[in-house]
Design a protein around this motif. Structure first.
Motif, PDB file in Angstrom:
ATOM      1  N   ALA A   1       2.351 -82.375  33.478  1.00 24.43           N
ATOM      2  CA  ALA A   1       1.797 -81.654  34.629  1.00 24.43           C
ATOM      3  C   ALA A   1       1.236 -80.377  34.123  1.00 24.43           C
ATOM      4  N   CYS A   2       1.120 -80.135  32.991  1.00 23.08           N
ATOM      5  CA  CYS A   2       0.473 -79.034  32.360  1.00 23.08           C
ATOM      6  C   CYS A   2      -1.078 -79.030  32.368  1.00 23.08           C
ATOM      7  N   SER A   3      -1.695 -78.317  33.180  1.00 22.47           N
ATOM      8  CA  SER A   3      -3.189 -78.417  33.264  1.00 22.47           C
ATOM      9  C   SER A   3      -3.592 -77.160  33.892  1.00 22.47           C
ATOM     10  N   ALA A   4      -4.767 -76.764  33.794  1.00 25.14           N
ATOM     11  CA  ALA A   4      -5.575 -75.452  34.372  1.00 25.14           C
ATOM     12  C   ALA A   4      -7.066 -75.767  34.801  1.00 25.14           C
ATOM     13  N   PHE A   5      -7.583 -75.042  35.780  1.00 22.81           N
ATOM     14  CA  PHE A   5      -8.997 -74.900  36.170  1.00 22.81           C
ATOM     15  C   PHE A   5      -9.854 -73.828  35.483  1.00 22.81           C
ATOM     16  N   GLY A   6     -10.822 -73.885  35.226  1.00 21.84           N
ATOM     17  CA  GLY A   6     -11.882 -72.872  34.930  1.00 21.84           C
ATOM     18  C   GLY A   6     -13.120 -73.283  35.429  1.00 21.84           C
ATOM     19  N   GLU A   7     -14.085 -72.100  35.495  1.00 16.29           N
ATOM     20  CA  GLU A   7     -15.569 -72.237  35.920  1.00 16.29           C
ATOM     21  C   GLU A   7     -16.401 -72.763  34.762  1.00 16.29           C
ATOM     22  N   THR A   8     -15.763 -72.468  33.547  1.00 18.54           N
ATOM     23  CA  THR A   8     -16.573 -73.094  32.257  1.00 18.54           C
ATOM     24  C   THR A   8     -15.400 -73.535  31.254  1.00 18.54           C
ATOM     25  N   PRO A   9     -15.725 -74.267  30.521  1.00 20.47           N
ATOM     26  CA  PRO A   9     -14.949 -74.910  29.511  1.00 20.47           C
ATOM     27  C   PRO A   9     -13.984 -73.838  28.795  1.00 20.47           C
ATOM     28  N   GLU A  10     -14.534 -72.858  28.538  1.00 22.19           N
ATOM     29  CA  GLU A  10     -13.879 -71.687  27.636  1.00 22.19           C
ATOM     30  C   GLU A  10     -12.878 -71.096  28.677  1.00 22.19           C
ATOM     31  N   GLN A  11     -13.128 -70.923  29.709  1.00 17.36           N
ATOM     32  CA  GLN A  11     -12.311 -70.241  30.922  1.00 17.36           C
ATOM     33  C   GLN A  11     -11.101 -71.315  31.037  1.00 17.36           C
ATOM     34  N   ALA A  12     -11.528 -72.642  31.198  1.00 19.62           N
ATOM     35  CA  ALA A  12     -10.218 -73.753  31.439  1.00 19.62           C
ATOM     36  C   ALA A  12      -9.534 -73.742  29.990  1.00 19.62           C
ATOM     37  N   LEU A  13      -9.991 -73.615  29.162  1.00 16.60           N
ATOM     38  CA  LEU A  13      -9.261 -73.653  27.949  1.00 16.60           C
ATOM     39  C   LEU A  13      -8.130 -72.302  27.827  1.00 16.60           C
ATOM     40  N   ALA A  14      -8.803 -71.125  28.168  1.00 17.51           N
ATOM     41  CA  ALA A  14      -7.953 -70.097  28.219  1.00 17.51           C
ATOM     42  C   ALA A  14      -6.873 -70.046  29.206  1.00 17.51           C
ATOM     43  N   GLU A  15      -7.172 -70.548  30.266  1.00 18.03           N
ATOM     44  CA  GLU A  15      -6.053 -70.848  31.331  1.00 18.03           C
ATOM     45  C   GLU A  15      -4.922 -71.900  30.963  1.00 18.03           C
ATOM     46  N   VAL A  16      -5.343 -73.097  30.242  1.00 19.25           N
ATOM     47  CA  VAL A  16      -4.290 -73.922  29.834  1.00 19.25           C
ATOM     48  C   VAL A  16      -3.682 -73.515  28.785  1.00 19.25           C
ATOM     49  N   LYS A  17      -4.179 -72.531  28.123  1.00 22.18           N
ATOM     50  CA  LYS A  17      -3.098 -71.902  26.996  1.00 22.18           C
ATOM     51  C   LYS A  17      -2.198 -71.121  27.599  1.00 22.18           C
ATOM     52  N   ASN A  18      -2.534 -70.406  28.622  1.00 19.39           N
ATOM     53  CA  ASN A  18      -1.428 -69.474  29.371  1.00 19.39           C
ATOM     54  C   ASN A  18      -0.448 -70.421  30.081  1.00 19.39           C
ATOM     55  N   ALA A  19      -0.901 -71.674  30.628  1.00 23.62           N
ATOM     56  CA  ALA A  19      -0.047 -72.646  31.302  1.00 23.62           C
ATOM     57  C   ALA A  19       0.806 -73.166  30.150  1.00 23.62           C
ATOM     58  N   LYS A  20       0.247 -73.459  28.993  1.00 24.95           N
ATOM     59  CA  LYS A  20       1.133 -73.775  28.027  1.00 24.95           C
ATOM     60  C   LYS A  20       2.278 -73.195  27.575  1.00 24.95           C
ATOM     61  N   ALA A  21       2.219 -71.715  27.425  1.00 19.67           N
ATOM     62  CA  ALA A  21       3.067 -70.645  27.282  1.00 19.67           C
ATOM     63  C   ALA A  21       4.175 -70.736  28.357  1.00 19.67           C
ATOM     64  N   ALA A  22       3.574 -70.873  29.624  1.00 18.03           N
ATOM     65  CA  ALA A  22       4.512 -70.729  30.696  1.00 18.03           C
ATOM     66  C   ALA A  22       5.486 -71.999  30.743  1.00 18.03           C
ATOM     67  N   TRP A  23       4.628 -73.008  30.458  1.00 13.53           N
ATOM     68  CA  TRP A  23       5.513 -74.437  30.545  1.00 13.53           C
ATOM     69  C   TRP A  23       6.732 -74.325  29.498  1.00 13.53           C
ATOM     70  N   LEU A  24       6.443 -74.143  28.009  1.00 14.39           N
ATOM     71  CA  LEU A  24       7.299 -74.045  27.104  1.00 14.39           C
ATOM     72  C   LEU A  24       8.237 -72.894  27.280  1.00 14.39           C
ATOM     73  N   GLU A  25       8.033 -71.743  28.180  1.00 12.67           N
ATOM     74  CA  GLU A  25       9.114 -70.794  28.297  1.00 12.67           C
ATOM     75  C   GLU A  25      10.175 -71.404  29.516  1.00 12.67           C
TER      76      GLU A  25
END
Length: 74
Positions: A26-50
């Protein structure tokens, strides 16, 4: 293999890009661009791991490999 694999794809239904990390449930994220989605999922990954560390849940090792990489290794 280094790190977790990240999928990024366009969703017609959401009119934007979805990024997910298959090894982290369940680690996923949304963005209006691929770059934005990548940045958001990196934040989600950090939160998931924490959250996993704080709750003492096991953290899976990176294992997911798309078929294209599995075929290329042969």
């Amino acid at each position: 293999m280094k790190g977790y694999h990240i999928n990024i794809f366009y969703s017609e239904e959401d009119s934007g890009y979805i990024a997910d990390i298959p090894d982290l449930e369940a680690c996923s994220a949304f963005g209006e661009t691929p770059e934005q989605a990548l940045a958001e999922v990196k934040n989600a990954k950090a939160a998931w791991l924490e959250a996993a560390c704080q709750s003492k849940k096991p953290i899976p090792k990176p294992r997911f490999r798309p078929v294209i990489y599995q075929v290329a290794d042969k």
